[in-house]
Design a protein around this motif. Structure first.
Motif, PDB file in Angstrom:
ATOM      1  N   PRO A   3       0.833  -1.219   0.000  1.00 28.00           N
ATOM      2  CA  PRO A   3       0.000   0.000   0.000  1.00 28.00           C
ATOM      3  C   PRO A   3       0.854   1.249   0.000  1.00 28.00           C
ATOM      4  N   HIS A   4       2.017   1.221   0.627  1.00 27.87           N
ATOM      5  CA  HIS A   4       2.866   2.405   0.698  1.00 27.87           C
ATOM      6  C   HIS A   4       3.370   2.788  -0.681  1.00 27.87           C
ATOM      7  N   THR A   5       3.829   1.805  -1.475  1.00 25.17           N
ATOM      8  CA  THR A   5       4.350   2.122  -2.801  1.00 25.17           C
ATOM      9  C   THR A   5       3.235   2.591  -3.715  1.00 25.17           C
ATOM     10  N   SER A   6       2.011   2.043  -3.562  1.00 23.09           N
ATOM     11  CA  SER A   6       0.941   2.506  -4.438  1.00 23.09           C
ATOM     12  C   SER A   6       0.578   3.948  -4.097  1.00 23.09           C
ATOM     13  N   LEU A   7       0.707   4.324  -2.811  1.00 25.47           N
ATOM     14  CA  LEU A   7       0.454   5.712  -2.421  1.00 25.47           C
ATOM     15  C   LEU A   7       1.477   6.622  -3.076  1.00 25.47           C
ATOM     16  N   LYS A   8       2.741   6.157  -3.112  1.00 21.25           N
ATOM     17  CA  LYS A   8       3.788   6.938  -3.766  1.00 21.25           C
ATOM     18  C   LYS A   8       3.467   7.152  -5.230  1.00 21.25           C
ATOM     19  N   GLN A   9       3.045   6.062  -5.890  1.00 23.34           N
ATOM     20  CA  GLN A   9       2.768   6.173  -7.319  1.00 23.34           C
ATOM     21  C   GLN A   9       1.576   7.096  -7.569  1.00 23.34           C
ATOM     22  N   GLN A  10       0.561   6.968  -6.681  1.00 21.51           N
ATOM     23  CA  GLN A  10      -0.622   7.813  -6.829  1.00 21.51           C
ATOM     24  C   GLN A  10      -0.235   9.290  -6.713  1.00 21.51           C
ATOM     25  N   PHE A  11       0.602   9.575  -5.686  1.00 19.62           N
ATOM     26  CA  PHE A  11       1.047  10.947  -5.480  1.00 19.62           C
ATOM     27  C   PHE A  11       1.829  11.434  -6.691  1.00 19.62           C
ATOM     28  N   LEU A  12       2.743  10.581  -7.192  1.00 19.96           N
ATOM     29  CA  LEU A  12       3.581  10.982  -8.316  1.00 19.96           C
ATOM     30  C   LEU A  12       2.735  11.311  -9.533  1.00 19.96           C
ATOM     31  N   LYS A  13       1.767  10.440  -9.818  1.00 19.05           N
ATOM     32  CA  LYS A  13       0.909  10.665 -10.996  1.00 19.05           C
ATOM     33  C   LYS A  13       0.155  11.976 -10.859  1.00 19.05           C
ATOM     34  N   LYS A  14      -0.455  12.199  -9.669  1.00 21.87           N
ATOM     35  CA  LYS A  14      -1.245  13.424  -9.491  1.00 21.87           C
ATOM     36  C   LYS A  14      -0.369  14.659  -9.595  1.00 21.87           C
ATOM     37  N   TRP A  15       0.834  14.539  -9.065  1.00 20.61           N
ATOM     38  CA  TRP A  15       1.735  15.679  -9.065  1.00 20.61           C
ATOM     39  C   TRP A  15       2.143  16.022 -10.497  1.00 20.61           C
ATOM     40  N   ILE A  16       2.523  14.997 -11.242  1.00 25.24           N
ATOM     41  CA  ILE A  16       2.965  15.227 -12.627  1.00 25.24           C
ATOM     42  C   ILE A  16       1.802  15.777 -13.456  1.00 25.24           C
ATOM     43  N   MET A  17       0.612  15.223 -13.239  1.00 20.14           N
ATOM     44  CA  MET A  17      -0.563  15.703 -13.984  1.00 20.14           C
ATOM     45  C   MET A  17      -0.830  17.155 -13.652  1.00 20.14           C
ATOM     46  N   GLY A  18      -0.695  17.513 -12.373  1.00 18.49           N
ATOM     47  CA  GLY A  18      -0.902  18.898 -11.979  1.00 18.49           C
ATOM     48  C   GLY A  18       0.094  19.822 -12.656  1.00 18.49           C
ATOM     49  N   LEU A  19       1.349  19.382 -12.704  1.00 19.30           N
ATOM     50  CA  LEU A  19       2.375  20.209 -13.344  1.00 19.30           C
ATOM     51  C   LEU A  19       2.091  20.362 -14.834  1.00 19.30           C
ATOM     52  N   GLN A  20       1.654  19.253 -15.456  1.00 21.26           N
ATOM     53  CA  GLN A  20       1.362  19.332 -16.894  1.00 21.26           C
ATOM     54  C   GLN A  20       0.207  20.288 -17.158  1.00 21.26           C
ATOM     55  N   ARG A  21      -0.805  20.290 -16.224  1.00 20.39           N
ATOM     56  CA  ARG A  21      -1.958  21.174 -16.428  1.00 20.39           C
ATOM     57  C   ARG A  21      -1.556  22.622 -16.358  1.00 20.39           C
ATOM     58  N   CYS A  22      -0.435  22.928 -15.656  1.00 23.01           N
ATOM     59  CA  CYS A  22       0.036  24.305 -15.616  1.00 23.01           C
ATOM     60  C   CYS A  22       0.929  24.607 -16.786  1.00 23.01           C
ATOM     61  N   SER A  23       0.999  23.699 -17.760  1.00 23.33           N
ATOM     62  CA  SER A  23       1.925  23.752 -18.907  1.00 23.33           C
ATOM     63  C   SER A  23       3.307  24.159 -18.414  1.00 23.33           C
ATOM     64  N   PHE A  24       3.768  23.331 -17.486  1.00 26.78           N
ATOM     65  CA  PHE A  24       4.975  23.627 -16.730  1.00 26.78           C
ATOM     66  C   PHE A  24       6.212  23.677 -17.609  1.00 26.78           C
ATOM     67  N   SER A  25       6.346  22.703 -18.485  1.00 26.59           N
ATOM     68  CA  SER A  25       7.593  22.614 -19.238  1.00 26.59           C
ATOM     69  C   SER A  25       7.623  23.628 -20.371  1.00 26.59           C
ATOM     70  N   LYS A  26       6.408  24.117 -20.758  1.00 28.72           N
ATOM     71  CA  LYS A  26       6.413  24.998 -21.919  1.00 28.72           C
ATOM     72  C   LYS A  26       6.607  26.462 -21.540  1.00 28.72           C
ATOM     73  N   LYS A  27       6.019  26.855 -20.395  1.00 29.86           N
ATOM     74  CA  LYS A  27       6.122  28.283 -20.044  1.00 29.86           C
ATOM     75  C   LYS A  27       7.531  28.653 -19.643  1.00 29.86           C
ATOM     76  N   ASN A  28       7.868  29.921 -19.856  1.00 31.95           N
ATOM     77  CA  ASN A  28       9.136  30.432 -19.347  1.00 31.95           C
ATOM     78  C   ASN A  28       8.887  31.090 -17.997  1.00 31.95           C
ATOM     79  N   MET A  29       9.150  30.339 -16.927  1.00 30.35           N
ATOM     80  CA  MET A  29       8.878  30.891 -15.604  1.00 30.35           C
ATOM     81  C   MET A  29      10.163  31.311 -14.931  1.00 30.35           C
ATOM     82  N   SER A  30      10.031  32.229 -13.987  1.00 33.57           N
ATOM     83  CA  SER A  30      11.189  32.528 -13.148  1.00 33.57           C
ATOM     84  C   SER A  30      11.384  31.367 -12.176  1.00 33.57           C
ATOM     85  N   ILE A  31      12.560  31.348 -11.562  1.00 33.42           N
ATOM     86  CA  ILE A  31      12.852  30.243 -10.627  1.00 33.42           C
ATOM     87  C   ILE A  31      11.838  30.239  -9.487  1.00 33.42           C
TER      88      ILE A  31
END
Lengths: 188, 93
Positions: A3-31
């Motif tokens: 259960p612990h590893t599945s929680l990690k994977q769940q968190f990772l997926k949600k986190w990456i999806m959230g970042l993608q929704r902010c078009s994270f890699s495409k925008k030019n953001m400050s640090i």
């Protein structure tokens, strides 16, 4: 460990999806902007992994949504998930719950003051040491309430239960972020 | 999950029993690495709470530091394919 590893994977997926929704890699953001986006999406991923079952997770999301400047970002991260109507209702419920909890706290503090006066009159030494330890516990509980999101409205039992869950989730968050950072570092 | 909810509902109406609190505090003690080895009767509740607060603050600081580090790392790697490879490798674990 499963259960612990599945929680990690769940968190990772949600986190990456959230970042993608902010078009994270495409925008030019400050640090700083980048850091804020990373941290915010990590916190929201951690909270939404609980699916509204714990109070701290609901409080975290509603607190993040209340902040005017971050609100748009939070909505973006949450995406089309239907978590937002639940957020609105929980704030109303939280307000009425807060009122009843405040009344209970006032009532309980009056009772404790009455009891303490009786105790001090009866057995001075024992009462002093036990009241010191009670005072310390109370002081530390107050500090804990400021650390847990939404902690100010919880009673003692609820607070400790929420703390247990919050610590587990924070650990998962730190573990996943650390492994992503080390993987990125080894790649570059 | 439902048992936890019903227990908290009961305790909010009736008195909070000492046993419940002792049980929860010992569970908390098991989670905190500093206090894990010690016997539960040797550690006071206020010490457990204090170490809990310190531990949570420590975890917050770690998250903050890791966000800093990640923001610097991800700024330098421009390619999406690198990040995709990283993510894929982590999801395989």
């Amino acid at each position: 460990m499963c259960p612990h590893t599945s929680l990690k994977q769940q968190f990772l997926k949600k986190w990456i999806m959230g970042l993608q929704r902010c078009s994270f890699s495409k925008k030019n953001m400050s640090i700083l902007e980048r850091k804020k986006t990373i941290k915010l999406s990590a916190d929201i991923a951690m909270a939404s992994a609980r699916n509204g079952t714990t109070r701290w997770s609901r409080a975290l999301i509603s607190n993040a949504s209340k902040d005017g400047s971050d609100n748009r970002l939070v909505q973006q991260i949450l995406g089309p998930d239907s978590n937002t109507p639940a957020v609105a209702t929980t704030t109303n419920k939280a307000r009425t719950r807060r009122a009843s909890v405040c009344k209970k706290i006032v009532k309980r503090s009056h009772q404790i003051r009455r009891r303490r006066r009786k105790c001090v009159a009866a057995a001075p030494v024992k009462a002093v040491t036990s009241s010191i330890s009670k005072h310390l516990v109370r002081k530390r509980t107050q500090v804990l309430k400021t650390l847990i999101p939404g902690g100010e409205f919880m009673d003692e039992i609820c607070l400790i239960e929420e703390t247990l869950d919050y610590i587990t989730s924070l650990r998962v968050q730190v573990d996943v972020m650390r492994s992503v950072a080390s993987a990125c570092f080894s790649q570059s | 999950m439902s048992s936890r909810r019903s227990r908290s509902r009961q305790s909010s109406g009736s008195r909070i029993t000492d046993d419940q609190i002792i049980d929860l505090v010992s569970k908390l003690q098991q989670l905190i690495p500093e206090l894990r080895g010690r016997r539960s009767d040797k550690v006071s509740a206020s010490k457990v709470l204090q170490e809990t607060c310190n531990y949570i603050r420590n975890l917050h600081r770690q998250v903050d530091g890791l966000s800093d580090r990640l923001s610097q790392l991800l700024a330098s790697t421009d390619t999406d394919s690198d990040q995709a490879a990283v993510i894929r490798s982590l999801l395989m674990e």
